[in-house]
Each structure stands twice: as structure tokens, then as C-alpha cells.
Design an enzyme around this catalytic site. Structure first.
Site, PDB file in Angstrom:
ATOM      1  CG  HIS A 128      35.563  38.772  42.921  1.00  0.00           C
ATOM      2  ND1 HIS A 128      36.196  39.953  43.189  1.00  0.00           N
ATOM      3  CD2 HIS A 128      35.090  38.857  41.656  1.00  0.00           C
ATOM      4  CE1 HIS A 128      36.131  40.724  42.109  1.00  0.00           C
ATOM      5  NE2 HIS A 128      35.467  40.090  41.167  1.00  0.00           N
ATOM      6  CB  CYS A 179      28.654  41.521  32.152  1.00  0.00           C
ATOM      7  SG  CYS A 179      30.060  42.589  32.401  1.00  0.00           S
TER       8      CYS A 179
HETATM    9  C1  PEP Z   1      31.784  44.178  37.489  1.00  0.00           C
HETATM   10  O1  PEP Z   1      32.615  44.911  38.025  1.00  0.00           O
HETATM   11  O2  PEP Z   1      30.555  44.405  37.501  1.00  0.00           O
HETATM   12  C2  PEP Z   1      32.212  42.943  36.792  1.00  0.00           C
HETATM   13  C3  PEP Z   1      31.375  42.259  36.055  1.00  0.00           C
HETATM   14  O3  PEP Z   1      33.491  42.529  36.974  1.00  0.00           O
HETATM   15  P1  PEP Z   1      34.066  41.851  38.321  1.00  0.00           P
HETATM   16  O4  PEP Z   1      32.894  41.554  39.214  1.00  0.00           O
HETATM   17  O5  PEP Z   1      34.813  40.642  37.902  1.00  0.00           O
HETATM   18  O6  PEP Z   1      34.954  42.917  38.875  1.00  0.00           O
END
Ligand code: PEP
Ligand code: MG
Length: 757
Positions: free
Chosen positions: A358, A673
Site C-alpha cells: 500500500h 480499479c
Molecule cells: C485491489 O486489490 O486491486 C484493490 C483495488 O484494493 P486494495 O489495493 O485496496 O487492496
């Protein structure tokens, strides 16, 4: 054996240079194993040979001077086979080669093991004995264990010795975390680890402090249990005893209780309380006559430091930075990033983590170049000049003028590219052959990414709600949440805003709601947690609904869905929240629209229940970050396996194709996304598959729009078909990168760029 192993490794760590560390290693190993000779050979890949780097038993005069080509001798054979070789009489082996000046003649038996780091042989560890005998299993396993422990230290020490050179010809290699180039001095963030260096502080949140302390105790207990398990096989009574003592200490009321009391009654922070109580005990045990009891002081210190290192991870120091710097840390977390004023943050370098952590996603959203998973000694880099190449993952330390000049030029080109992509600002989002697409924003990771872009985005495709929860000291109230959600719904008035319900767990922890698990990414995460806590879930849903009053642009999305039962349960709670809030709104004479409900496709099981899911939902959105992680069973945060985390893997591509085909069949909107949608190659592949809705960070929207406006679906579809005929992710990527280059868009791809100076 474990104590001796630890002693050897600690002596190496304490040594000031690689030479001294290896000298300590050979000397101690020779004594512990009671052999006549121990030597370590270090690989020199450029010269394709091993250098005798340290010995206790061979001629001292040969150290640093004796070289053995990779292909020669038994040492060379150990490297070639990448496995242990145990010989009773080495001189009788056909590969035996006598090195002049090494004085090896006296030794008959030979035991050598490769020292492997990231699949590379970085050295060979050898013990020898005068008498002719085969080494036993215990000796073999000791040497192999020692070599495994040494590998990272040798690689680390090599990096360190590189750092003391004045010639910076070679960059340090990491994982490209966020594209772009940064040229600035390093600013090293370090947790406070030394007990003496901690200044005790009072806190005004004793309950939260207590929670963090309990969480740290649990985490350290798990760490120790995992270590104990690892050593159980090879263990002597020693190792069992060490772990017993440590685990016992962690459960010992005479240690734990005073810490809790200091937090609860005297209102010290958890870190301060651990320091104060541990120091008192260390002092008491340290002055005892009995050597056994005196040793306990070391155990307490060890445990205290483990606890503190757990606790400081969540509590970064306050950073006093006033110039542009590259933030460097063992593990840059979202909270450390949040501490640095944005104007001062030129780049990020994190020793731990990978491109889908993240932190890397956040760096990309902020447009800050980042390198993850790069190895070097932290202490020596502070204030040195760095060049961060966020495209290739190369980190240059104290670069020479030609390199600086080349990167200044690149920075310049970057700025030109930024201007170029903004030239399409007022034009529609469509391809050269007129295929219309929606470009949506991923928001929520940091407050300042939301507002600036609202003219370009067609709406918000993913609003991550967990960050405000993470930055709080307790669960934000319904009213606080309502105000925040209202802000974003109003900013994007008349455009859809897709809010994802809380997705904590995995690598996103709430400081006030500790979750300690062996396997957090497979554990209590996302929808699993919120369904178990309907009181929290309902508050969030009601806040979202209330925030949407009169705006009618809210959609709700559920993370980590793996079964239809979860959707039904979430739908029931949404119904309940809606009926409460709509009644309340009606009494004010207003109206409340029931929002579309969608789910994220990020757990592989979801792909196989699409027909059952379809009637229960209004849209799907692919979380390609997690989908890749779970399909390939590759931790998205782990630099060690970063090279096999690949969203272009044929399995991921087929999964994405399956979903878009199903969406068409069931007439459901579908978007992407995850980070793939903001990648210039990724978006073209997705477009060719049939996707038309892409959600990405602020910075990528104009770039991706530019790429799409200069591409033709007609040309991409056959390219995808050709790419899929190969089983290699590289072939697909190669075809699409060539496509971009041929159309003058190679500047978006710098990933392959290598500075040659
Ligand atoms: C994903 O897993 O691609 C997503 C958009 O969610 P996150 O990155 O917040 O887990
Ligand atoms: Mg996800």
C-alpha cells in the site's frame, strides 16, 4: 548448537567490516565444529571467480590473493551444483585442484556448502579436517544453517563495502515502486530501538496504549513460537530452553503486570512503560552474583527490544524536515509517509516492501518516485546524494556528474510529458477509432489526491474508506464519517462515486483494533470483519447513505467477497441502514436513493460463482492487486517474490477475460480499479479484452487518457490474440510495449530504461 549459531551470527553483525566479520566467522566456526580449518570464499561475478576472503587453517598470506575460477576445483563444483559436497578424501576427487600458496596439502576431508542469496551463489563456506572421514549429518546441517544465516549478511556487507567506494559506477537494485525520478539527499527514518535512547512520555489514551501493548505481546509471542518451530528439528536442549525462557517471560505477571500498571495508572505510553520496567529489572538481574540469573538481564533486554520494535512500527517519530529529501527507511509505512510534508518529499526508498504494498500505491497516487525492496546499510546513507529511478528500481548513491546529468535530462523529459498529456484535457476519453471509455479516480489514500483532479475524472471508481479509520485513535463516529463522505460526494456532484466499505486486515491495521494472525492476508479481512461486526458496518453504511442525501451519486462496493452468502448478508444490512436513514430523511421532507451495490472481484473463488452472484449485485469491479496476489499465491508486499507477482500472467489475463465476458452475458457493468488499470500497457490489454471503465490514481488519469486517445482498438484486439498464444507474460507485455513505442509513446514506459553512464 543454537546458542553457538546465534553467537557466531551476532559476532559477525557486530564486526565493523566484511573482512572482520568473515574472520570472526571462520575462527568461531572452526572452534565450534572442532575442525582443523574453516574458510570462506566470496563470489566475484565480474571476474567469474571465488576469492579466498577469510580462513582459519589455510595460509593467512593467501587471503584476498587466492582466486579460484567458478568452473574449477571442488569449491567451484559446490557453486556449480549449488549444493553441499561432503568428501572423506578431497584429493582423490577428479575436480580437486591444488591452489598454489594456500597450503591445503595437509587436509583430506572436505565439507563445503554454497552461500545463497536470492538464487545467487554469493560465496562458499568450507570446513576441512586432516584425518580422512566423512562429516556427519549434524555437521552438515550446522554448516548449511550457518550458510543460510550468513547469506543476507554477506550480501548486505557487500553492499556496505560498495558504499564506501568512491566510484559509484553501479546502482543498487530494488523493485520499481512508483515511476518517476528523484534527485535529492537521503533522509533516513529510524525507529527508536535502544532502550537508553527512549525518552519516557505520558499518554492521554491509556486504553489505546494498553491495546497496543497487548497486541505487541501477542505479536512477539507469535514471532518466538514461529522461531521455536523452525529450530525444533535441529534443536538441542539449548534452543528449547531459550524459547521457553522467552515465552515464559512474556507470560510472566512479574514482568507484564508492572508494565500494564504503568500504562493504566501512571499513564505512560506503552513504549515508555516497557522501557521503565525493563530497565529496572535489567539493573536488578545484572547486579546479581549468580551467573545464570545475571544472564536473565540479557533475556529481558532482548524481549524488551522486540516489544519496542513492534510498538515503534506503529508510532513514527515526529519528522522535522524542511528541505526536499528522499525518505529512506527499513520499512516506509503509510503513516511515516503521512508525516513528511508533501513539498519536502522528493522520493521514497524502502528496504522492505514491494511494488504492490500500500505504501507503493500511495507513493504512486502522490506522484512520488519510489524504490522498494532494496538492500543497503541504512546508517551510512543518511544525507548522501541519491538518484531514485522509480522506473527501473535503480538507486544511485553519490552519483557522478554524468549520471546526474542524464537523470536531470530525464526529469526534464518527464516534465515535458506531463505538459503533453495535459494537452488532451478538454477532449473526450476515447480511442482513435472512437471507442468511448470512462476514466475514474481511485481516491481515499490521501486527502490531497481527491480535489485537484475532479475536472478530468468521470467519477470515483474506488474510494478506499479505511485510511481515515487508520489515522484515527478510535473508530470514527457516524457523524465524522458522514462529513467526510459528504465532502467527496459533493466534490463529485453529478458524477458517480463508488465507496468501498471498510477493508482493514491484511497489511492495513487499525492501531486501536489489533488483529494478530499467522496469515493476515488469508484472515479476517474486508467483508469478513465487517460482517462479524454489524454494529461497525451499519454505522459506516448509514454514514454513506446520509451523506448522499439529495445527491444521488453514491454506489456501495464490498471488498474481499468470496461467497454469495456474504453478499446476501451485506445486502440485508444495507436494507436495514437504508430503511432507518430514509425514514429520517423523509421526516425532513427529503428523499434518499437506494444506491447500486457492487462487489470487488479479488478472491479467485468469486470468479467461479459469477452466475449466482449476478442477480444479487449491480456491478463488478476488479481489484487486480489482490486478484493477482491470490491467484498466483504471491504476497503483494514481499520483495523476495516480487519477480513472480505479475498481473500479465496468463492465469490473471484469463481470469480477467472470463469476468468481462460474464459481465457482458449478464448485462452488468464492470470496471477495473487495481493498479493494472493505471498502467499504460495494462489498460491497453484490458481495453482489447472488452473493459471500458478504468479507475486509477490522480496522476495516471491524464497519462492513460493520452495513451488511449492515441491507440486503436482495431489494432489492439489482434495484438492481444497474438500475445495470448504465448504462455509467457513477457511476450504479451513486449507486444504492447512495442505498440506504444511505435506510436511515439515510449516515454510512458521507462521501466526498461537503464542509465549507461
Ligand atoms: C485491489 O486489490 O486491486 C484493490 C483495488 O484494493 P486494495 O489495493 O485496496 O487492496
Ligand atoms: Mg484489494
Amino acid at each position: 548448537m543454537l546458542t553457538q549459531l546465534r553467537h557466531i551470527v551476532e559476532s559477525m553483525t557486530a564486526a565493523a567490516s566484511l573482512e572482520q566479520a568473515l574472520q570472526a566467522l571462520v575462527h568461531l566456526t572452526r572452534n565450534v565444529m572442532q575442525v582443523d580449518c574453516c574458510s570462506v570464499y566470496v563470489a566475484e561475478p565480474e571476474r567469474r571467480c571465488y576469492r579466498l576472503a577469510a580462513t582459519d587453517g589455510l595460509a593467512e598470506s593467501a587471503v584476498g590473493k587466492a582466486f579460484l575460477p567458478f568452473e574449477e576445483g571442488i569449491v567451484g563444483l559446490v557453486g556449480q551444483r549449488e549444493e553441499l559436497i561432503n568428501l572423506a578424501d578431497a584429493s582423490a576427487h577428479p575436480a580437486f585442484k591444488l591452489l598454489p600458496d594456500v597450503a591445503e596439502e595437509a587436509f583430506r576431508s572436505f565439507l563445503g556448502t554454497p552461500i545463497m542469496h536470492q538464487r545467487q551463489v554469493v560465496g562458499i563456506l568450507v570446513v576441512q579436517q586432516k584425518e580422512s572421514r566423512l562429516f556427519d549429518e549434524g555437521e552438515e546441517s550446522f554448516l548449511v544453517t550457518l550458510a543460510a544465516q550468513l547469506a543476507a549478511r554477506i550480501a548486505h556487507a557487500q553492499a556496505r563495502s560498495q558504499l564506501t567506494r568512491t566510484d559509484w559506477g553501479k546502482p543498487l537494485r530494488g523493485v520499481a515502486g512508483s515511476p518517476g525520478v528523484a534527485i535529492a539527499r537521503a533522509w533516513v527514518w529510524r525507529p527508536r530501538k535502544e532502550l537508553a535512547a527512549i525518552v519516557p512520555r505520558k499518554a492521554d489514551d491509556p486504553d489505546a496504549q494498553l491495546g497496543r501493548f497487548d497486541q505487541a505481546v501477542e505479536a512477539v509471542r507469535h514471532e518466538l513460537e514461529a522461531l521455536a518451530l523452525r529450530f525444533r528439528e535441529s534443536s538441542s536442549q539449548d534452543s528449547v530452553a531459550i524459547f521457553d525462557i522467552y515465552l515464559h517471560l512474556l507470560a510472566d505477571p512479574s514482568y507484564i503486570k508492572p508494565i500494564r500498571l504503568r500504562i493504566e495508572q501512571e499513564e505512560w505510553t506503552a513504549i515508555s512503560a516497557v522501557k521503565l520496567v525493563s530497565e529496572t529489572l535489567i539493573g536488578r538481574f545484572g547486579s546479581m552474583q549468580d551467573p545464570y540469573l545475571r544472564e536473565r538481564a540479557t533475556d529481558i533486554k532482548d524481549i524488551a527490544l522486540r516489544l519496542i520494535s513492534r510498538l515503534v512500527q506503529d508510532e513514527p517519530e515526529h519528522l522535522a524536515i524542511s528541505e526536499r529529501v528522499v525518505l529512506v527507511a527499513e520499512e516506509v509505512t503509510a503513516t511515516i509517509l503521512a508525516e513528511v510534508p508533501r513539498d519536502c518529499l522528493a522520493g521514497v526508498v524502502s528496504i522492505k516492501g514491494s511494488s504492490n504494498s500500500h505504501t507503493a500505491i500511495l507513493a504512486r497516487a502522490m506522484g512520488v518516485p519510489a524504490i522498494m525492496g532494496v538492500e543497503f546499510p541504512l546508517a551510512e546513507i543518511h544525507r548522501l546524494m541519491l538518484v531514485v529511478d522509480g522506473y527501473s528500481g535503480d538507486l544511485f548513491v553519490e552519483p557522478k556528474e554524468p549520471i546526474l546529468a542524464e537523470y536531470r535530462q530525464l526529469l526534464h523529459e518527464e516534465q515535458a510529458l506531463d505538459q503533453l498529456v495535459h494537452s488532451t484535457d478538454g477532449q473526450p476519453s476515447e480511442t482513435l477509432d472512437g471507442v468511448k471509455v470512462s476514466l475514474l479516480l481511485n481516491a481515499g489514500l490521501s486527502a490531497d489526491t481527491e480535489i485537484a483532479i475532479n475536472e478530468l475524472a468521470d467519477g470515483v471508481g474506488l474510494y478506499r474508506t479505511e485510511i481515515p479509520f487508520m489515522l484515527h485513535d478510535s473508530f470514527p463516529s457516524e457523524w465524522e464519517q458522514t462529513a467526510r463522505y459528504r465532502g467527496i460526494l459533493e466534490t463529485y456532484r453529478n458524477r458517480p462515486v463508488c465507496m468501498r466499505t471498510l477493508d482493514v486486515g491484511g497489511d492495513k491495521q487499525l492501531p486501536y483494533f489489533p488483529i494478530v494472525e499467522e496469515n493476515p492476508f488469508l484472515g479476517w479481512r474486508g467483508i469478513r470483519l465487517t460482517l462479524d461486526h454489524p454494529e461497525l458496518f451499519l454505522v459506516q453504511l448509514k454514514a454513506m447513505l446520509r451523506a448522499s442525501e439529495g445527491l444521488d451519486n453514491l454506489a456501495v462496493m464490498l471488498p474481499m467477497i468470496s461467497s454469495v452468502g456474504e453478499i446476501r448478508a451485506a445486502r440485508r444490512l444495507l436494507d436495514q441502514a437504508w430503511s432507518e436513514v430514509s425514514q429520517e430523511v423523509a421526516t425532513r421532507g427529503g428523499t434518499l436513493h437506494y444506491p447500486p451495490l457492487g462487489v470487488m472481484i479479488e478472491v479467485p473463488s468469486a470468479l467461479y460463482i459469477l452466475p449466482e452472484m449476478a442477480p444479487l449485485i449491480d456491478f463488478w469491479s476488479v481489484g487486480s492487486n489482490d486478484l493477482t496476489q491470490y491467484l498466483l499465491a504471491v504476497d503483494r508486499n514481499n520483495a523476495r517474490v516480487a519477480s513472480i507477482y505479475d498481473s500479465f500472467h496468463p492465469a490473471v489475463i484469463r481470469a480477467l477475460q472470463l469476468l468481462v465476458d460474464s459481465a457482458r452475458r449478464y448485462g452488468k457493468p464492470v470496471s477495473v480499479c487495481g493498479e493494472l488499470a493505471g498502467d499504460p500497457i495494462g489498460v491497453l490489454v484490458l481495453l482489447a479484452m472488452g473493459y471500458r471503465r478504468f479507475s486509477m490514481n490522480t496522476r495516471n488519469i491524464p497519462r492513460i487518457k493520452y495513451v488511449l486517445r492515441n491507440a486503436s482498438l482495431d489494432e489492439l484486439v489482434p495484438l492481444l490474440a497474438e500475445g495470448l498464444r504465448s504462455d509467457s507474460p513477457h511476450a504479451l507485455r513486449g507486444l504492447f510495449s512495442r505498440y506504444l513505442e511505435e506510436r511515439g509513446m515510449g516515454g510512458f514506459l521507462r521501466a526498461g530504461h537503464k542509465v549507461t553512464a
